[in-house]
Design an enzyme around this catalytic site. Sequence first.
Site, mmCIF file in Angstrom:
data_model
loop_
_atom_site.group_PDB
_atom_site.id
_atom_site.type_symbol
_atom_site.label_atom_id
_atom_site.label_comp_id
_atom_site.label_asym_id
_atom_site.label_seq_id
_atom_site.Cartn_x
_atom_site.Cartn_y
_atom_site.Cartn_z
ATOM 1 N N ASN A 35 0.768 -1.303 -0.102
ATOM 2 C CA ASN A 35 -0.066 -0.080 -0.018
ATOM 3 C C ASN A 35 0.695 1.225 -0.181
ATOM 4 O OD1 ASN A 35 0.991 -0.342 2.680
ATOM 5 N ND2 ASN A 35 -0.917 0.228 3.554
ATOM 6 N N CYS A 36 2.230 1.158 -0.321
ATOM 7 C CA CYS A 36 2.978 2.303 -0.255
ATOM 8 C C CYS A 36 3.041 2.922 -1.669
ATOM 9 C CB CYS A 36 4.521 1.793 0.255
ATOM 10 S SG CYS A 36 5.826 3.170 0.067
#
Length: 112
Positions: free
Chosen positions: A8-9
């Site tokens: 999710n970065c």
Amino acid sequence: MKLYGLKNCDTCRKAMKALDAAGREFTFVDIRAEADLGTLAPNWLSRIASARLINTRSTTWRQLDAAERARAETDPAGLLAEHPTLVKRPVIETGGDVFVGWTKDVQAALGV
């Protein structure tokens, strides 16, 4: 080439997209779920200064007390193993090189 990061970065997603577009093959390793930071962190720290590898602007860092933050100087590998989200992302291993972040310099070094 291995890219260590979080799914999710945003920065990791940008790096993966750019590497795909450049035709570079890589394996993504989730540092929270799949990586053995107890082994990886000392190896990375032997090549990279802890100040470059530890993300002191992260939410995780801000939540640490002063004693935990002091471990960045005394036991950076242990601190990263306990708090994987402190790793500045992405960490890219290719050949014998280790790159941290997705800066213009990293992109140029990787030919992206």
